[in-house]
Design an enzyme around this catalytic site. Structure first.
Site, PDB file in Angstrom:
ATOM      1  N   HIS A  91      54.090 -64.543  -8.898  1.00 39.77           N
ATOM      2  CA  HIS A  91      53.109 -65.421  -9.539  1.00 39.77           C
ATOM      3  C   HIS A  91      51.945 -65.688  -8.587  1.00 39.77           C
ATOM      4  O   HIS A  91      52.148 -66.026  -7.427  1.00 39.77           O
ATOM      5  CB  HIS A  91      53.793 -66.727  -9.933  1.00 39.77           C
ATOM      6  CG  HIS A  91      52.941 -67.640 -10.740  1.00 39.77           C
ATOM      7  ND1 HIS A  91      52.363 -68.777 -10.213  1.00 39.77           N
ATOM      8  CD2 HIS A  91      52.555 -67.589 -12.041  1.00 39.77           C
ATOM      9  CE1 HIS A  91      51.677 -69.394 -11.166  1.00 39.77           C
ATOM     10  NE2 HIS A  91      51.768 -68.696 -12.273  1.00 39.77           N
ATOM     11  N   ALA A  93      44.237 -68.428 -20.926  1.00 35.50           N
ATOM     12  CA  ALA A  93      45.402 -67.691 -21.378  1.00 35.50           C
ATOM     13  C   ALA A  93      45.070 -67.068 -22.728  1.00 35.50           C
ATOM     14  O   ALA A  93      44.115 -67.473 -23.403  1.00 35.50           O
ATOM     15  CB  ALA A  93      46.596 -68.629 -21.512  1.00 35.50           C
TER      16      ALA A  93
END
Length: 337
Positions: free
Chosen positions: A119, A179
Site C-alpha cells: 500500500h 477512487a
C-alpha cells in the site's frame, strides 16, 4: 469517536519512532510518515497515521520487508521499473516518481511502473511532487476487490484510485485524487458506527441489489456506473498488468494474510509541458481556467464553485497552523512506547 488535535510535526515524529522500532530504516520511516501526514493535513484521515498500526502489524507478521532495498531499472529513454522488494509502497512510489520527474525534465516525459510493492498511501502526495516542479504528474494503483463491475453482483475490482497534479503560476497546483468507487469503504463503516442509512447507490448486497442499510453492504459500486467501472479496469491494467502484477480478485487483501507480501503494482507518469507548448503560457492558462471556474455562478445550496483539490488544500493550510485532528485511539497507539 473522540479526537485530539496535535501539531503535525509531533505526530510525524511519533509515527517515525513506531516504524523505526519495527525495524525499518530512519530514511524509509520518515518517507512513510511524510506521506501519511500529508493525508492527515489534507483532512483525508483514511490514508493518514491511522494506518500506522496496520503497517507495523504487517511488518511484524512478515508481510512487509523492513530491510527492503528498492531497485530502479531503466528500460528505455523515458521508461523504467522499480522492484519494491516487498517494502513500503510509499517509498517505492516516491522513487518511481523521482525517476519519472528526472526523465521528464530531460526528455519531455517519464513513465515508471512498480511491482513487488505494498500500500502506497495517498496518490496526491506523489503527483503534487511533480506539479511543484512545473510538471504534470499522474499516478495509479490497484487495490484488493471490494467493488462490483457495472452489471455484476459480486466484487471483482478494487477502489482503484487515480490522481493528477498540474502546475499553475499563482494558484496552488490542480490536484485530482479520486477512487473509482462511488464512495470509499470508510464511508460505509462510518455509517455503520453512527447507525445511519446510506444513500441508494453507495453499496450492494450479495445479490447485487442496491441497499440503504450499511450492514447489508457486501460490495461498493463504481461511480457513474459504466464510466467508473471502465476507469477502474484501466487502473488495474496500468498499475497491475503493465507492472507485471495481479489484477482484481487475484490481488492479496490488505487486512488478511498479514504474513504474506501483497505484491502490489503502481504506475506513475510525468509530462513536461515545456516540450509541448510555452511553459509560461501553460501556467498562465491554468491560472485563468481555475480563476474562471471559481467565478461560475453557484447553484442553489452552494456558495462557490471550487477547483478539484481545493478543499483539501484549504484543510492543509488550516492544519499547518492549528494541528491535525486524529482519533484519540490512534494518537494513544502512536504515543505509547
Amino acid at each position: 469517536m473522540t479526537t485530539v488535535t496535535k501539531p503535525h510535526q509531533e505526530v510525524k515524529e511519533l509515527a517515525i519512532s513506531k516504524f523505526v522500532a519495527a525495524g525499518i530504516s530512519a530514511e524509509h520511516a520518515e518517507k512513510v510518515a511524510d506521506v501519511l501526514i500529508h493525508a492527515d493535513l489534507r483532512g483525508v484521515n483514511s490514508h493518514g497515521v491511522l494506518r500506522t498500526e496496520h503497517y507495523v502489524n504487517r511488518i511484524k507478521a512478515g508481510g512487509i520487508n523492513p530491510s527492503a532495498k528498492p531497485l530502479f531499472t531503466a528500460s528505455g529513454p523515458v521508461t523504467g521499473t522499480v522492484d519494491g522488494n516487498d517494502g513500503f509502497g510509499h517509498v517505492n512510489a516516491d522513487i518511481a516518481m523521482d525517476h519519472a520527474i528526472n526523465m521528464a525534465k530531460t526528455a519531455g516525459v517519464g513513465m515508471v511502473t512498480v511491482n513487488n510493492s505494498s500500500h502506497c498511501g495517498a496518490l496526491s502526495y506523489f503527483v503534487e511532487k511533480a506539479a511543484k516542479e512545473n510538471l504534470i504528474g499522474m499516478a495509479m494503483t490497484h487495490t484488493d476487490k471490494i467493488m462490483v463491475p457495472f452489471g455484476g453482483r459480486e466484487a471483482f475490482l478494487g477502489t482503484n484510485p487515480i490522481a493528477y497534479g498540474i502546475p499553475a503560476r499563482d494558484n496552488k497546483p490542480f490536484i485530482l485524487d479520486m477512487a473509482t468507487s462511488t464512495v470509499a469503504l470508510g464511508k460505509i463503516l462510518q455509517h455503520r458506527e453512527l447507525g445511519k442509512e446510506i444513500p441508494v447507490g453507495w453499496g450492494v448486497d450479495e445479490q447485487g441489489n442496491a441497499v440503504t442499510d450499511p450492514h447489508a453492504v457486501k460490495a461498493l459500486t463504481p461511480f457513474g456506473g459504466p464510466k467508473g467501472y471502465g476507469l477502474s479496469v484501466i487502473v488495474d491494467i496500468f498499475s497491475g498488468l503493465l507492472a507485471g502484477a495481479a489484477f482484481g480478485p487475484h490481488i492479496a487483501p490488505m487486512y488478511e494474510g498479514l504474513d504474506q507480501p501483497r505484491k502490489l503494482g503502481h504506475y506513475v507518469c510525468v509530462i513536461n509541458p515545456s516540450f509541448f507548448t510555452s511553459l509560461d503560457g501553460f501556467l498562465d492558462s491554468m491560472d485563468q481556467m481555475m480563476d474562471e471556474l471559481r467565478q461560475v455562478e453557484p447553484a442553489a445550496g452552494f456558495s462557490q464553485v471550487l477547483v478539484p483539490g481545493e478543499i483539501e488544500q484549504q484543510n492543509e493550510e488550516r492544519s499547518l497552523q492549528e494541528g491535525i485532528t486524529i482519533a484519540s485511539s490512534v494518537y494513544k497507539f502512536l504515543a505509547t512506547p
